[in-house]
Design an enzyme around this catalytic site. Structure first.
Site, PDB file in Angstrom:
ATOM      1  N   CYS A   2       0.830  -1.204   0.000  1.00  0.00           N
ATOM      2  CA  CYS A   2       0.000   0.000   0.000  1.00  0.00           C
ATOM      3  C   CYS A   2       0.863   1.250   0.000  1.00  0.00           C
ATOM      4  CB  CYS A   2      -0.884  -0.002   1.238  1.00  0.00           C
ATOM      5  SG  CYS A   2      -1.831  -1.509   1.411  1.00  0.00           S
ATOM      6  N   ARG A  27       3.934   0.799  -6.603  1.00  0.00           N
ATOM      7  CA  ARG A  27       3.925  -0.194  -5.511  1.00  0.00           C
ATOM      8  C   ARG A  27       2.848  -1.244  -5.700  1.00  0.00           C
ATOM      9  NH1 ARG A  27       6.310   2.684  -0.853  1.00  0.00           N
ATOM     10  NH2 ARG A  27       4.983   1.608   0.629  1.00  0.00           N
ATOM     11  N   TRP A  75      -3.368  -2.375  -1.557  1.00  0.00           N
ATOM     12  CA  TRP A  75      -3.076  -3.682  -2.149  1.00  0.00           C
ATOM     13  C   TRP A  75      -3.725  -4.664  -1.203  1.00  0.00           C
ATOM     14  CZ3 TRP A  75       1.257  -7.495  -1.470  1.00  0.00           C
ATOM     15  CH2 TRP A  75       1.378  -8.349  -2.572  1.00  0.00           C
ATOM     16  N   ASN A 101      -1.024   0.703   6.276  1.00  0.00           N
ATOM     17  CA  ASN A 101      -0.269  -0.228   5.456  1.00  0.00           C
ATOM     18  C   ASN A 101       0.191  -1.348   6.384  1.00  0.00           C
ATOM     19  OD1 ASN A 101       1.260  -1.510   3.584  1.00  0.00           O
ATOM     20  ND2 ASN A 101       2.865   0.056   3.435  1.00  0.00           N
ATOM     21  N   GLY A 102       0.010  -2.607   5.980  1.00  0.00           N
ATOM     22  CA  GLY A 102       0.461  -3.735   6.803  1.00  0.00           C
ATOM     23  C   GLY A 102      -0.703  -4.646   7.132  1.00  0.00           C
ATOM     24  N   GLU A 487      17.341 -15.343 -13.239  1.00  0.00           N
ATOM     25  CA  GLU A 487      16.856 -13.954 -13.252  1.00  0.00           C
ATOM     26  C   GLU A 487      16.187 -13.638 -14.586  1.00  0.00           C
ATOM     27  OE1 GLU A 487      16.081 -11.705 -11.437  1.00  0.00           O
ATOM     28  OE2 GLU A 487      16.091  -9.867 -12.628  1.00  0.00           O
ATOM     29  N   LYS A 491      12.360 -12.262 -14.936  1.00  0.00           N
ATOM     30  CA  LYS A 491      12.022 -11.019 -15.648  1.00  0.00           C
ATOM     31  C   LYS A 491      10.924 -11.295 -16.667  1.00  0.00           C
ATOM     32  CE  LYS A 491      13.209  -8.235 -13.667  1.00  0.00           C
ATOM     33  NZ  LYS A 491      13.632  -8.861 -12.472  1.00  0.00           N
ATOM     34  N   GLU A 494       7.444 -12.319 -14.966  1.00  0.00           N
ATOM     35  CA  GLU A 494       6.741 -11.350 -14.109  1.00  0.00           C
ATOM     36  C   GLU A 494       6.203 -10.158 -14.899  1.00  0.00           C
ATOM     37  OE1 GLU A 494       8.779  -9.151 -11.060  1.00  0.00           O
ATOM     38  OE2 GLU A 494      10.675  -9.298 -12.098  1.00  0.00           O
ATOM     39  N   HIS A 510      18.865 -34.364 -17.214  1.00  0.00           N
ATOM     40  CA  HIS A 510      18.194 -35.043 -16.083  1.00  0.00           C
ATOM     41  C   HIS A 510      16.717 -34.721 -16.043  1.00  0.00           C
ATOM     42  CE1 HIS A 510      22.101 -36.327 -14.620  1.00  0.00           C
ATOM     43  NE2 HIS A 510      22.542 -35.092 -14.785  1.00  0.00           N
ATOM     44  N   LYS A 609       5.878  -3.633  -5.713  1.00  0.00           N
ATOM     45  CA  LYS A 609       7.306  -3.318  -5.791  1.00  0.00           C
ATOM     46  C   LYS A 609       8.039  -3.825  -4.565  1.00  0.00           C
ATOM     47  CE  LYS A 609      11.145  -1.699  -7.280  1.00  0.00           C
ATOM     48  NZ  LYS A 609      11.865  -2.482  -8.305  1.00  0.00           N
TER      49      LYS A 609
END
Ligand code: AGP
Length: 614
Positions: A2, A27, A75, A101-102, A487, A491, A494, A510, A609
């Site tokens: 948030c 965010r 959020w 927020n939280g 990575e 990228k 997402e 394998h 974020k």
């Protein structure tokens, strides 16, 4: 995560708050709202689901006025995204309003207690217990600050709140409990600001105060006071934030992510500034507070991080073991905090985190520190909790990273680990002066090598046009480039929502090789190093089974063109620094594919974020 903004001063609060929320859009959110205390003495609220544009339209139809106000981008954690669950939340009798927020972990118990006392709840959120409690204390006659403090002391979990009261039109109260994202105070000329992050208020002031865990602050137009939860005044450091507002804006780029990919050569320069002494072949990391005694005492290093930062740590393991000869283990923050790791006073824990507020990384860090480990951190967000609790820190100095997909923080954190490995190697007596000088000299060319990757941007766009409809991708790497394959896969998945997996190339036989067919492009990192022949062999095995291969190769390597279907050339780079350069084509390829697919590149669905909740 948030976003929170608060304002008190001569400007119109709704405009300041809305503008600040726009700066926090990155965010991630699903609803937003603003509340002001109008001249007629009433608290009025406008809130809506969806993007800020919906709230803006609502405000255009039905404007708010007032010189004091709070706002929020939500959020959802408790209660679906809806208008009634959007913040700000008003007390039952309309006297107090809150943004938060939280997570209030004990909100059900508190809600039941309040309902027994006759409170009627209007939403399904945990936030509402906060505002109803404060309002009941205020109506019971408690002073505003005392009412807030008494409420905060009953909340379990990590929370950040801002409270506005009908009876106190001259002040706002804010507080931070745990690591639910920061609370930053902006100190203006005859005006004060509150925000969850610097970009929201940077255009108004550079003078900022960062609340610590279990601290609150009362702000009025001309003053502020930081205090503990018992109301004892505290002296808080005022930081001058050097970021310029422009750097936190997109500039000529289409997306923040694109801007931040292209900023990487400059970010590498900035993270090296004052640390790599090219003249004398030395490293200077003053904020790390390293001593020869400490460096020699540490016998085990844990790196804890999440997501992209975790992949940076996986590459960092090669640097700490190869350069500093320091046994290193890398673990997800969300795993480390629950598997009871063996921590002694000879253990160091390095947290890598762009936001400095990731709950899993913070919890792992605090747990390790409490168990006696020396806590180090590599952090980008200035004033964040990870930066504050560490015994030694390397600020990434990459500037604000707004795009949800992390790019320049990843590459600068690789460079910072390289610097730390060099410093530790020297202090531990395992690096000769000549070797150290060479390692430092190799850094000097890195910004230019990284910058040369962008010469091929048009080619990445062609590749994206060719592959953007693929449903699956495989990324392969070996050694220090295996984390880069991971990575690259992250990228892509997402921001484009294409399923992508990173794999150590040697593992193909394998299992994963069963997946190979012409519909699943395989990106293989095949730059020149000691494992080059091995990765070429895996490319050949992939091709033999009808696979399509995009190779990342060292410029001048013509042989690779006979093996792969497409070749992305990158400049020849010292192997220990190759990950910094090799990841950039993967960032650009993912970016262009996502743009081709019309994805919301800077704010991908379901993502935030910084993940400040478990
Ligand atoms: C990476 O692109 C993602 N945004 C995500 O994996 C991120 O790296 C992770 O949440 C950790 O964030 P931090 O670096 O701020 O701790």
């Amino acid at each position: 995560m948030c976003g929170i903004v608060g304002y008190i001063g001569a400007r119109q609060a709704p405009q300041v708050v809305l503008q600040g929320l726009k700066r926090l859009e990155y965010r991630g959110y699903d609803s937003a709202g603003v509340a002001t205390l109008a001249h007629n003495g009433e608290i009025t609220i406008r809130r809506n689901v969806g993007k800020l544009a919906n709230l803006e339209a609502m405000l255009a139809d039905s404007p708010l006025t007032g010189h004091i106000g709070i706002g929020h981008t939500r959020w959802a954690t408790h209660g679906a995204p809806s208008q009634r669950n959007a913040h700000p939340h008003l007390g039952m009798n309309g006297r107090v309003v809150v943004v938060h927020n939280g997570i209030v972990e004990n909100f059900l118990v508190l809600r039941e207690e309040l309902e027994v006392e006759g409170v009627q709840f209007q939403s399904e959120t945990d936030t509402e217990v906060i505002v109803q409690m404060v309002e009941r204390y205020v109506e019971a006659g408690l002073e505003f600050g005392t009412a807030v403090r008494r409420t905060l002391k009953q909340l379990h979990g990590a929370n950040a709140v801002v409270v506005m009261s009908l009876d106190h039109p001259d002040r706002l109260i804010c507080a931070r409990l745990g690591n639910a994202g920061g609370i930053t105070l902006g100190i203006g000329q005859e005006e004060m600001f509150i925000a969850s992050d610097i970009p929201a208020i940077l255009e108004y002031t550079r003078q900022m105060v960062f609340l610590e865990n279990r601290q609150m602050a009362q702000i009025s137009q001309r003053d502020y006071q930081v205090m503990d939860l018992d109301g004892n005044p505290l002296t808080a450091e005022v930081h001058n934030i050097a970021w310029d507002p422009v750097s936190a804006a997109k500039g000529e780029y289409k997306h923040f992510m694109q801007k931040e990919i292209f900023e990487q050569p400059q970010a590498i320069i900035d993270t090296l500034r004052g640390r790599a002494d090219f003249e004398n072949g030395r490293v200077s990391l003053p904020e790390m507070n390293l001593t020869p005694e400490l460096a020699q005492r540490i016998q085990k290093l844990f790196i804890v991080a999440c997501g992209t930062s975790y992949y940076s740590g996986l590459a960092g393991k090669f640097l700490f073991e190869h350069i500093a000869r320091l046994p290193t283990e890398v673990e997800y923050g969300s795993e480390f905090r629950y598997y009871n790791p063996i921590i002694t006073e000879d253990t160091a824990v390095l947290s890598i985190t762009q936001s400095g507020e990731t709950a899993d990384t913070l919890a792992a860090s605090e747990q390790a520190q409490a168990a006696g480990a020396t806590l180090w951190s590599i952090v980008n967000a200035f004033g964040s909790q990870s930066m504050r609790i560490a015994d030694g820190c390397i600020p990434m100095q990459a500037g604000p990273e707004i795009g949800v997909a992390s790019t320049k923080a990843f590459t600068t954190s690789l460079v910072d680990q390289y610097l730390l490995a060099c410093a530790l190697g020297e202090l531990r007596g395992v690096l000769s002066p000549a070797r150290l000088r060479q390692l430092i000299a190799d850094l000097a060319q890195l910004p230019d090598l990284a910058g040369r990757v962008f010469d091929e941007d048009a080619y990445y766009q062609e590749l994206a046009a060719h592959f953007f409809k693929a449903q699956n991708f495989l990324f392969l790497g070996r050694g220090i480039n295996y984390p880069i394959a991971l990575e690259g896969a992250l990228k892509l998945k997402e921001i484009s929502y294409i399923h992508a997996e990173g794999y150590p190339a040697g593992e193909m036989k394998h299992g994963p090789i069963a997946l190979i067919d012409e519909t699943m492009p395989v990106v293989a990192i095949a730059t020149k190093d000691s494992l080059y022949e091995k990765i070429v062999s895996q490319i050949q095995q992939t091709k033999a089974r009808g696979g399509v291969v995009i190779a990342v190769a060292t410029e001048g390597d013509e042989a690779i063109a006979r093996e792969a279907d497409h070749v992305i050339y990158v400049p020849k780079t010292p192997p220990l620094l190759a990950p910094v350069v090799n990841v950039i084509p993967l960032q650009l390829l993912s970016y262009h594919i996502a743009v081709r697919r019309g994805a919301d590149v800077d704010q991908p669905r379901n993502l935030a974020k910084s993940v400040t909740v478990e």
